[in-house]
Structures are given as C-alpha cells and as structure tokens.
Design an enzyme around this catalytic site. Structure first.
Site, mmCIF file in Angstrom:
data_model
loop_
_atom_site.group_PDB
_atom_site.id
_atom_site.type_symbol
_atom_site.label_atom_id
_atom_site.label_comp_id
_atom_site.label_asym_id
_atom_site.label_seq_id
_atom_site.Cartn_x
_atom_site.Cartn_y
_atom_site.Cartn_z
ATOM 1 N NE ARG A 56 23.034 56.532 45.042
ATOM 2 C CZ ARG A 56 22.338 57.159 44.098
ATOM 3 N NH1 ARG A 56 21.835 58.351 44.309
ATOM 4 N NH2 ARG A 56 22.156 56.604 42.938
ATOM 5 C CD GLU A 63 23.714 49.964 39.923
ATOM 6 O OE1 GLU A 63 24.649 50.442 40.591
ATOM 7 O OE2 GLU A 63 22.515 50.127 40.203
ATOM 8 N NE ARG A 96 27.843 45.603 47.055
ATOM 9 C CZ ARG A 96 27.111 46.459 46.354
ATOM 10 N NH1 ARG A 96 27.332 46.639 45.055
ATOM 11 N NH2 ARG A 96 26.127 47.125 46.920
ATOM 12 C CE LYS A 154 22.743 47.015 46.972
ATOM 13 N NZ LYS A 154 22.337 48.124 46.100
ATOM 14 C CG ASP A 159 19.143 49.695 45.348
ATOM 15 O OD1 ASP A 159 19.868 49.347 46.287
ATOM 16 O OD2 ASP A 159 19.427 50.610 44.563
ATOM 17 C CD GLU A 174 20.683 54.762 47.005
ATOM 18 O OE1 GLU A 174 21.396 53.896 47.543
ATOM 19 O OE2 GLU A 174 20.449 54.784 45.787
ATOM 20 C CD1 TRP A 213 18.156 51.423 37.271
ATOM 21 C CD2 TRP A 213 19.332 52.903 36.075
ATOM 22 N NE1 TRP A 213 19.476 51.041 37.310
ATOM 23 C CE2 TRP A 213 20.227 51.929 36.587
ATOM 24 C CE3 TRP A 213 19.850 53.947 35.288
ATOM 25 C CZ2 TRP A 213 21.604 51.960 36.348
ATOM 26 C CZ3 TRP A 213 21.231 53.973 35.056
ATOM 27 C CH2 TRP A 213 22.100 52.987 35.579
HETATM 28 C C1 BDP Z 1 22.268 51.617 44.582
HETATM 29 C C2 BDP Z 1 22.865 52.976 44.533
HETATM 30 C C3 BDP Z 1 24.148 53.069 43.773
HETATM 31 C C4 BDP Z 1 25.071 51.952 44.201
HETATM 32 C C5 BDP Z 1 24.393 50.633 44.004
HETATM 33 C C6 BDP Z 1 25.183 49.476 44.599
HETATM 34 O O1 BDP Z 1 21.910 53.845 43.975
HETATM 35 O O2 BDP Z 1 24.692 54.327 44.013
HETATM 36 O O3 BDP Z 1 26.267 51.983 43.495
HETATM 37 O O4 BDP Z 1 23.177 50.600 44.677
HETATM 38 O O5 BDP Z 1 24.833 49.056 45.689
HETATM 39 O O6 BDP Z 1 21.557 51.572 45.780
HETATM 40 O O7 BDP Z 1 26.110 48.987 43.985
#
Ligand code: BDP
Length: 665
Positions: A144, A267, A300, A335, A340, A368, A501
């Site tokens: 990103r 993820e 996180r 976050k 996101d 991003e 997604w």
């Molecule tokens: C999303 C992004 C991805 C990141 C993920 C994260 O698309 O590339 O790895 O978050 O924050 O925003 O772990």
C-alpha cells in the site's frame, strides 16, 4: 523591537523558501535558511542530539542568542520543554536532550509563522509514543505504498548508510514523531534473523540522536521459520525460551529497542489461535520476553473471519472479552474504524470499551482507499473527527501507517507530506485543529503569503469530504475494485473470493434500498457502542446521515434531512464531490505565481486525474445502483458520461502504474 528584528530577518529567510526556483519537494517543511549564523550556547555536555539542535538553530534561526539547558522542572515530562525570552535572549529548557531538540524545532516553526513568544511556553507531548508503521517488505516493495520503494536499503546495510536515513529522522523529530516500525505487519520472519538485526542496528544508531526508537513487526511463527522449532505455541517452553533469547540478542545490539508490533491470526498470518490460545496468551508471552528491557508489544486488533456475518463487529467481539487479561507492556493497536481505513467510518467501538487494557489508534497516512498518491486528500479533518468521538486521553499512544518512500518528495503527492506532518503534530497534541496544522504546513512548505495560504488551505480542508462525496457518501463503504483499492467496482464479484472482500457484502443494494443493516434488526453492531451512541445510531431517523448506509438498509424512498429521497440524495452527493474536485483545479490554477513551475504542473496534472476519477466514481456508482433504485438521476444534475458496461469491463493495470482509467470513455 524583538518582533521587528524577527520580521526583518524573516524576509531574508523567505526569499530562499519562495518557490521560484525548481523545488523537488525533498526538503519537506524544513526549508528555512538564515544568512547570519545564530549564537547558540549549550550548558553542559554537547551530546549528538544537542549538536543537531545547535546546528539547526545556527543554520536557520534569525532571532537573538539561544541557550539550551537541561533542567529539572516538575511541569515537564521527559520530552517536554519550556522556552522563555529575556532581554532578547532565548532560554530553552528540558529534562532531556531530545526535549531541547524539540524546543529548537518549535522556535524555528514559530519563526516561519511569524509568531513572537509571549511569556513562557511550556510544551509536553500528549502521547509518550508517537509511532510510524512502515509496511515495508524486505525486498524493497511497500505494501500500500505509493511513493516509490522502501527507504531501507536492506541490500546495502549494514555497511552503507543512505543519507536519507538522517533526513527521515530529522523530519520526524521536527514534528515530534519518536518511534518507527521498520517493516510490514505482514512480517517476514527473516527480520528477526541475526543477519537482519545487524542491519536494523545501523538504522537504530542513525535514528537515536533524533530521538527515534526502532520497533519491528514480528511474525508469530518466527520460532518455527528461523528457529527451526516444531511449533510456535506460546505455551511451549522451548518457544518461550526462543523469544527470550531473541529479545536478549536484540537488546544487546539495540539497547533502546522499542518492541514488537504483531498482526496475528488475521488475513492468513500465524498467531496464538493456531494453537487454541487467545490473543492475550500470545501477546503476554512476547510481553514477558521484552519486559526485562522495558520493551512493549503493540498487538493489532485487525481481525475478521469469513464465517462471521458482520466484519465490522469482529475486533470488538474477539477482544472485548479479553479486557484486563493483557500485561501492562501490551498495547492493543486498533484501526480507527471497524472495517478498514475507509474514507469515512464510525470509530471502532473497542475504543473506550476496554477499561482495563491499554489501546492506541492506528491511522492510515498512506492513501490506500483515498486515491493513492493521485488524489489530494488532507487527512487531519478525518483524524480530528475521530478525536471528537474518542477521548484522546483514553488512549496510550498514536500510530500511523506511513506514506513515505524513495520518491524525491517522499510521499508521491506533494500534499501527502501534509499528512505525515499532521500525524506528527496530532500525536504531539491531539487537540490541535486541522486548520491550524494546514496553516503551519503551508507556511513552512510554500510561502506565508495569505493570497496562497488561504485558498489552498480551504482546498485542503475540503478535500477529505470531497473524496467521501465522490467515492462513498452517506456511510457507503468498500465499493472499491478488488485488490488495489483504487477505483470503483460496486459490482465486483471475484469467483471464489472471500465474501467480506467484495463490495456487495457491504452495500447490499437491492430493489428495496441500500446499505448494511447493523441496527438491532440486523447485525446489531450498534449495540457495541456506548448507550447514548447506540441509541442514536440504531434509529434510522436519528442516525447521523454521514453513517446512515453504514448502519441501516435504507429504502430508496427514505426522506433525508434535505427533503430529498435517499436515491436523490445519493445523486446529489456524488455530484457535489465531482464539483468539489473541479473547484480544486480552479483554485490551483490561480496559484501559479506562488510555486515553482514543476510543482505547479505536477499538482495541476494530479488534480486533473482526481477530477476525472471523481466522475468515474460517480458514474460507476450511480449507474450501478440505478439498476436497483430504478429511478432517474435528478434532471437538474449532470448526465453520466460513461457507460456502465464499459466500466465493468475496464480493469486498471495498477502494477504498470496506469494512472487513470479514462481511456474507455
Ligand atoms: C488492509 C490492507 C492490507 C493490510 C491490512 C492490515 O489492504 O494490505 O495488510 O489492511 O492492516 O488495509 O493488516
């Protein structure tokens, strides 16, 4: 007299700032140079940090003599400083060297802003840890990242040190950023190998005099990958020992190492969940390894899994039950929004809910989801909006995903520098207004001429809302193209892809209406908020309209505050966004006399892309949603210029840096 002296001298400084000469943007907001060498005295030992402070002032300060002195002062925290002027001489005091350096940068900033010192200034940073997160990979790519490659030249390290490391540290120090995570949260285990730690040590040595502490993202499976253990189970004695030894090795090389940032069970990343252990058990195991050295774990909360029916609820569902179970050197990094980094989200309800656990917000400075390095998006208003709902004092630290790379101007879009700057300033003082920060940045980066500063500031302050309008108004979210997240694909369907997604998961358009029902009749995400907000958000008639499609599935005919129906309002919002993007072009075109030609041309061409993209977003979303609303676009508004079917066929070739998809018109 004092003020006059400052101003006379200031003119001299300005001539070198004024952008008639070509300017590649590499000097950021640090452009001052004075022709007369200032008199700077240091009481006590000349440390590397104080040498930097002295040098900065000697080069750029135009006022009277300055004395830098360490002091004990109960009003000052470790990094705080006080400044007083007496008979033309300036006295900067702090309990630490770095506080004195911050004092020096403070004086230089006030000089550009032409603000004389009135009485005594006392400044303390609000957050003890003000940290950038680089999503940099060891192969030099940046996840990103839109400003070139990673700054860290891993191949050349540890023997060769790029000049840019120092410049990077200096820029951070000038706004009070005092920590950095060097590598991507999707972490390569190799970063913790002895081979790489020697490289990291070199960077830490360069950053230290600027008060920047180094952290690393740690891959939870490191003991297996680089330690060759059969497991990474946090309850396994060998694993515990492996992390303890690793911590020892790191601190031998980097005595002031900050700690680990961890993305676990998210993820596809490994984590304690792989062994049936909780996030707390995983985090605490690392925290115990770092504790003897005063290191921290930033863990996180960005977790979600495809089986859960509402992604927005998952961080809360998974972490709230663990409140109180984390060690005191663990901070949960959350976050700002529950999905996101969208152009607008409500805040993540974990903030304020975890009464017995330390939390810190994670902002995304890199764009991003806000037009990458093509769109002018000043993000401080978004962060200000966040802090209006989340009490800054309830948070332990502040982190931001960096937008910095090898581009000459560091951030790809020159105005991206303002977001790096604003992040630092807000971490120092979250009560600063986005307007003040924009003003500071503009004065230092371009000129103090109000004929430039005022209109450009207005453009910056409008820019985030403009993006919300032309991309995702009224609480819409995640209508992006799959993968690169640049353009609109509300129709996007990738066979086999995780439903969470895909845009249809979020916007839920149908013949009845639009939006995700997260109210008590839907996923009940509203119940995760404190009572007063839960009630407000839960009712379609009281829910703030900027979040209405976030929390409700709103009928197309629903009457909005403007008197229009939802469908009409949606059309108006997208059109307003397009108009705003065009106004930015008009504003900028008048600014030619104030900046050098290259900068002018570059911003002009990026604003053109932005305006074209805004139309693309508007047409893609309105024509697609129109299939469900089955209503005309209000006749007073501009007609779409693109064909839905053509747009659907179009695939942006982001890897080849194709900028704008307007070829399909
Ligand atoms: C999303 C992004 C991805 C990141 C993920 C994260 O698309 O590339 O790895 O978050 O924050 O925003 O772990």
């Amino acid at each position: 007299m004092k003020i006059r002296l400052l101003l006379v001298c200031f003119n001299m400084v300005l001539t070198s700032i004024l952008g008639v000469k070509a300017d590649d943007g590499s000097r950021l907001w640090l452009k001052q140079k004075s022709e007369n060498k200032a008199v700077v005295s240091i009481v006590g030992k000349l440390t590397p940090t104080l040498a930097i402070a002295q040098n900065e002032l000697e080069q750029s300060w135009c006022g009277g003599p300055i004395e830098l002195r360490k002091t004990k002062d109960k009003r000052l925290s470790k990094d705080g400083f006080s400044i007083r002027e007496l008979n033309g001489k300036y006295f900067v005091k702090s309990p630490s060297d770095i506080g004195l350096l911050y004092g020096a940068y403070y004086l230089l900033r006030q000089q550009v802003l032409k603000q004389p010192l009135l009485g005594e200034v006392v400044e303390n940073p609000f957050y003890e840890t003000r940290i950038l997160n680089h999503w940099d990979n060891l192969d030099g790519s940046v996840e990103r990242g839109y400003a070139g490659l990673s700054l860290w030249q891993w191949q050349e390290l540890p023997d060769t040190l790029s000049e840019r490391y120092k410049e990077y540290a200096r820029a951070n120090a000038s706004v009070g950023i005092n920590a950095t995570v060097l590598n991507n949260v999707n972490a390569s285990p190799q970063i913790l190998s002895t081979h790489y730690l020697h490289k990291v040590k070199q960077l830490a040595d360069v950053f230290r005099p600027y008060g920047i502490q180094v952290y690393l993202s740690a891959n939870f499976a490191s003991p297996m990958v680089i330690g060759e253990l059969p497991t990474a189970d946090p309850q396994d004695a060998e694993v515990v020992r492996w992390w303890k030894n690793k911590a020892k090795e790191i601190y031998q090389l980097i005595p002031d190492f900050g700690g680990f940032l961890v993305k676990a069970n998210s993820e596809g990343q490994p984590g304690p969940g792989d062994y049936g252990r909780s996030h707390a058990e995983g985090a605490n195991m690392l925290a115990d390894a770092l504790k003897p050295y005063d290191g921290k774990v930033m863990w996180r909360t960005f977790v979600y899994n495809p089986e859960d029916p509402d992604r927005a609820k998952q961080a809360y569902s998974e972490f709230y039950p663990l409140d109180g179970q984390f060690r005191d050197n663990v901070i949960l990094q959350v976050k700002n929004g529950p999905v996101d980094f969208q152009p607008r989200e409500p805040y993540t309800p974990l903030f304020g809910a975890m009464k017995n656990t330390q939390t810190m917000p994670e902002f995304q400075i890199t764009q991003e989801y806000l037009g990458h390095a093509n769109h002018l998006a000043y993000l401080a208003p978004m962060w200000e909006e966040f802090f209006n709902l989340v009490d800054p004092a309830s948070q332990k630290a502040l982190s931001g995903v960096a937008n910095i790379g090898t581009d000459a101007n560091w951030t790809g879009h020159l105005f991206g520098q303002a977001n790096w700057y604003a992040f630092g300033r807000l971490a120092w003082n979250p009560y600063l207004s986005s307007e003040q920060i924009a003003e500071e940045w503009l004065n230092q980066t371009f000129t103090s001429d109000s004929a430039y500063v005022e209109p450009v500031k207005a453009m910056m302050l409008d820019s985030r809302e403009a993006i919300v309008n032309y991309m995702m108004p009224l609480g819409l979210h995640h209508t992006f193209a799959f993968g690169h997240h640049y353009g609109p694909e509300p129709w996007c369907d990738v066979p086999g892809a995780r439903p969470d997604w895909l845009p249809t998961y979020y916007h839920r358009a149908d013949k009845i209406g639009l939006g995700f029902d997260r109210s008590s009749t839907g996923s009940q995400a509203t119940a995760q908020y404190p009572d007063s907000l839960a009630t407000l958000y839960d009712n379609i008639n009281t829910c703030p309209e900027e979040y209405i499609l976030w929390f409700h599935h709103v009928p197309w005919s629903h009457k909005m505050k403007s008197g229009r129906t939802l469908w009409q309002e949606l059309c108006y919002k997208f059109n307003t966004g397009v108009q705003q993007a065009r106004e930015f072009q008009q504003t900028w075109d008048k600014m030619e006399p104030f900046v050098d030609q290259d900068t002018f041309n570059e911003i002009q061409s990026k604003l053109k892309i932005q305006a074209l993209d805004a139309m693309w977003w508007r047409d893609a979303c309105l024509l697609y949603f129109q299939q469900f609303s089955e209503q005309p676009i209000p006749f007073e508004l501009e007609r779409p210029v693109y064909e839905l079917n053509e747009m659907k066929k179009f695939k942006l070739d982001i890897d080849n840096h194709q900028n704008a998809p307007h070829g399909f018109k």
